[in-house]
Scaffold this active site. Structure first.
Site, PDB file in Angstrom:
ATOM      1  N   ILE A 415      22.558  33.067  83.399  1.00 11.63           N
ATOM      2  CA  ILE A 415      23.765  32.249  83.468  1.00 11.63           C
ATOM      3  C   ILE A 415      24.978  33.032  82.995  1.00 11.63           C
ATOM      4  CG2 ILE A 415      24.821  30.167  82.485  1.00 11.63           C
ATOM      5  CD1 ILE A 415      21.779  29.114  82.418  1.00 11.63           C
ATOM      6  N   ASP A 416      24.805  33.866  81.976  1.00 18.84           N
ATOM      7  CA  ASP A 416      25.912  34.648  81.446  1.00 18.84           C
ATOM      8  C   ASP A 416      26.454  35.602  82.499  1.00 18.84           C
ATOM      9  OD1 ASP A 416      27.565  34.936  79.287  1.00 18.84           O
ATOM     10  OD2 ASP A 416      26.261  36.264  78.158  1.00 18.84           O
ATOM     11  N   ASP A 417      25.571  36.355  83.140  1.00 20.47           N
ATOM     12  CA  ASP A 417      26.016  37.267  84.186  1.00 20.47           C
ATOM     13  C   ASP A 417      26.668  36.526  85.333  1.00 20.47           C
ATOM     14  OD1 ASP A 417      25.106  40.365  84.146  1.00 20.47           O
ATOM     15  OD2 ASP A 417      23.815  39.174  82.863  1.00 20.47           O
ATOM     16  N   HIS A 491      31.431  31.361  78.205  1.00 16.32           N
ATOM     17  CA  HIS A 491      31.676  32.077  79.455  1.00 16.32           C
ATOM     18  C   HIS A 491      31.564  31.141  80.655  1.00 16.32           C
ATOM     19  CE1 HIS A 491      30.347  35.973  77.211  1.00 16.32           C
ATOM     20  NE2 HIS A 491      31.606  35.680  76.997  1.00 16.32           N
TER      21      HIS A 491
END
Length: 674
Positions: A415-417, A491
């Site tokens: 999810i972060d990427d 993010h």
């Protein structure tokens, strides 16, 4: 890597311009190739910041791969190198050149007292020291050599092998240096537990899950290869290598799981052979189904190592295509230095590095249609994952559409990427907007679908929050679950704001979760970066992008906290010891990446002209190297809080460039509603 970009810049599309345009009153200073210069009325600090940004951008552009991606070295600790040698010894393929090169690196990392650490400047670590010592014995270093004698004495003083972590003792058990009977049991029948049952494999974080499944096979087989030498010098008492320890009270979790482990040891002796064989075959299928196209598993070294061992134990010879591909993938984790040494990366970070580099260059003034940015977006578009992975166990029916961290990890997009990739896309004017918009729509939809029940986001799975896996005696190697975190949630919230979804109820739930997660001192805990400086540097830009005014009490508390922990030299730093010692929170030697995180937070909070910001920008400008980057030996990345730390070698460049770019050009603005 060589640069393939030039300084040309074309017309900017209206949507890209809206997404990348910043405070125009501060635009004017430009990075190499955009043809601009510092504003005529800029102060000396403004000019210094603009020059520093130009040098940093030039260095970053020169590092882009011809295919469009960036990747810095991902440095962890010598257990990666030691376990690589032990694997090759176990498989019978250890060669002299590899051993020599690994030993050069391991020796260089040893401290004067004989120990090895898990991060730069940290305390000696018992497990790392044991594994490094054994690796050097494999390389031929005699136990009486001064550096080896210091290491073994340090190990004995720290409790000997018996006090090392479970994973270290598993490696030793493979060669008879430790008894399998003295290790926690991990039966392969674990795979038969249904997904709703406590301690099923999907209760573990994806990194732990991919490691545990092959280790169930190893635990069941209990292999022992002939030991090439004894290790008596690493025991406090060689006649009693595993001294008995009193059991924990039966009324607590520790006592309960200790007794469960005893029962599993009994089961190991009486397990029905047919059932066990079926369980191991199911584990083999599970492992093979998750092998990536490049031969690796999960894009990270530990699952790959244990998967190769497990399949080898189940009869897969080294020439089998699965094994050949797996071993070849491990070779790609090696970084060869000019001095002939060889360092093993635990993972590789091209998608993460590329989206961060794209954001940094765009925020530093590179034109949105610059060839370097377009090429980066082209590469990232090709990396989109459009197949279903293990995340669908908790989110069945959710259409795929995300990005992983690595070159190949289709089973586990994160999810972060995905959030950062979409933020990068919105800064670039791409010649095929329809293709880009379709990818953004899929990524945003998948990310929203991965929201956990409480309103926040974890890294790889939704609602991966069971407390039980961390209680197992086996799981002493770091975090084994994937609960929501402030940095990932921030993010996502920032990305959703840039997608015009700031007022969406799901975004507002994320904002509410972040506000509730703020610590009393005004900071946020950093799960994937060190630590509160990272968490706070992630959250404040998200909150302001989502519409919170800079006068909001939560934002003012954070601003005060950041000012209170700024170092005298003007920079910021936070030592990894802050993960288990509150006295280290916000404290540590100044680093370029952590200074940049603090500046990103303060700039988002409207503090551009404040004294802390001016001092922080001055520190970055004054400490920049001639080549445009910064020295940063300190580890500022986090794998498992405290237990596994990372030095992302590109962090020292991309984050300072982003902060300097926003100082010079102003804050990026979320685009219009979709």
């Amino acid at each position: 890597m060589t640069a393939t970009t030039d300084g040309s810049a074309g017309a900017v599309g209206p949507r890209a311009a809206a997404a990348s345009t910043t405070n125009e009153s501060r635009r004017g200073a430009a990075v190499s190739g955009t043809g601009g210069s510092a504003p005529s009325g800029a102060s000396g600090l403004d000019e210094a910041a603009a020059r520093a940004a130009e040098r940093a951008a030039g260095h970053l552009l020169a590092r882009q791969d011809p295919e469009g991606w960036w990747k810095g070295d991902l440095e962890t600790n010598v257990t990666m190198d030691a376990e690589d040698l032990l694997l090759r010894q176990f498989l019978g393929i250890l060669d002299a050149d590899t051993t020599h090169a690994a030993a050069l690196h391991i020796r260089r990392e040893q401290r004067e007292d004989g120990a090895w650490t898990t991060f730069y400047g940290g305390p000696g670590d018992l497990s790392a020291t044991v594994e490094a010592y054994v690796a050097l014995r494999l390389a031929g270093d005699p136990p009486e050599a001064p550096h080896m004698a210091r290491a073994s004495a340090w190990v004995r003083a720290a409790g000997g092998i018996a006090s090392a972590r479970v994973f270290t003792r598993i490696w030793l058990a493979l060669f008879g240096w430790w008894r399998w009977e003295d290790l926690p049991e991990l039966p392969p029948e674990l795979l038969f537990l249904p997904k709703w049952f406590p301690l099923n494999i999907y209760d573990f974080g994806c990194w732990a899950r991919q490691t545990i499944v092959p280790l169930t096979v190893v635990s069941a087989q209990r292999p022992v290869r002939p030991a090439p030498f004894p290790l008596d010098e690493l025991h406090t008492d060689p006649d009693l290598p595993a001294p008995p320890r009193p059991p924990a009270p039966a009324t607590g979790w520790d006592g309960l799981f200790q007794r469960l482990d005893k029962a599993l040891h009994v089961y190991h002796r009486v397990a029905p052979r047919a059932l066990r064989r079926t369980a191991m075959n199911q584990a083999a299928r599970w492992i093979i189904e998750r092998q990536e196209n490049d031969g690796c598993w999960g894009g990270i070294q530990p699952p790959a190592v244990y998967s190769v061992i497990a399949l080898h134990l189940l009869g897969y010879d080294l020439q089998h295509p699965v094994m050949r591909a797996g071993l070849a993938s491990l070779d790609r984790f090696a970084v060869w230095r000019e001095d002939g040494s060889r360092m093993i990366e635990a993972c590789q970070s091209p998608v993460w590095d590329t989206c961060l580099a794209t954001i940094a260059l765009a925020d530093a003034g590179l034109e949105p249609d610059h060839p370097a940015l377009v090429k980066a977006v082209d590469w990232m578009l090709d990396e989109e994952i459009t197949r279903t992975g293990d995340w669908a166990v908790r989110r069945p029916g959710l259409p795929p559409g995300g990005w992983a961290f690595e070159f190949h990890n289709d089973n586990y997009p994160d999810i972060d990427d995905t959030a950062e990739v979409l933020l990068a896309f919105r800064r670039v004017s791409h010649p095929d907007p329809a293709r880009l918009e379709a990818a953004v729509a899929r990524g945003a939809r998948w990310t929203l679908g991965m929201q956990s029940r409480g309103g926040a986001w974890g890294a790889f799975d939704a609602d991966n929050t069971s407390a039980l896996p961390n209680k197992l005696p086996f799981c002493d190697f770091g975090e084994v679950i994937d609960p929501p975190s402030a940095d990932v949630t921030a993010h996502v919230v920032e990305m959703l704001a840039f997608e015009g979804l700031a007022d969406d109820p799901r975004t507002r739930r994320g904002v509410e979760w972040l506000l509730a997660a703020q610590e009393p001192n005004g900071a946020w805990f950093g799960r994937w970066g060190v630590n509160h400086v990272y968490g706070t540097g992630s959250v404040l830009p998200a909150l302001t992008a989502a519409g919170l005014p800079v006068s909001h009490p939560a934002i003012r508390r954070s601003v005060r906290w950041l000012g209170s922990v700024q170092n005298e030299d003007g920079g910021w730093g936070e030592d990894l010891r802050s993960y288990h010692d509150e006295g280290w929170i916000g404290r540590g030697a100044s680093t370029a990446s952590q200074t940049a995180w603090a500046l990103l937070a303060l700039l988002a909070a409207g503090e551009r002209d404040s004294e802390p910001v001016r001092r922080g920008v001055a520190w970055l400008a004054e400490t920049q190297r001639e080549d445009g980057t910064w020295d940063e030996p300190y580890f500022t990345g986090t794998g498992f809080p405290w237990d596994f730390s990372i030095n992302y070698h590109l962090y020292r460049l991309v984050f300072p460039l982003t902060a300097l770019g926003r100082y010079v050009h102003g804050e990026p603005s979320p685009g219009k509603a979709r």
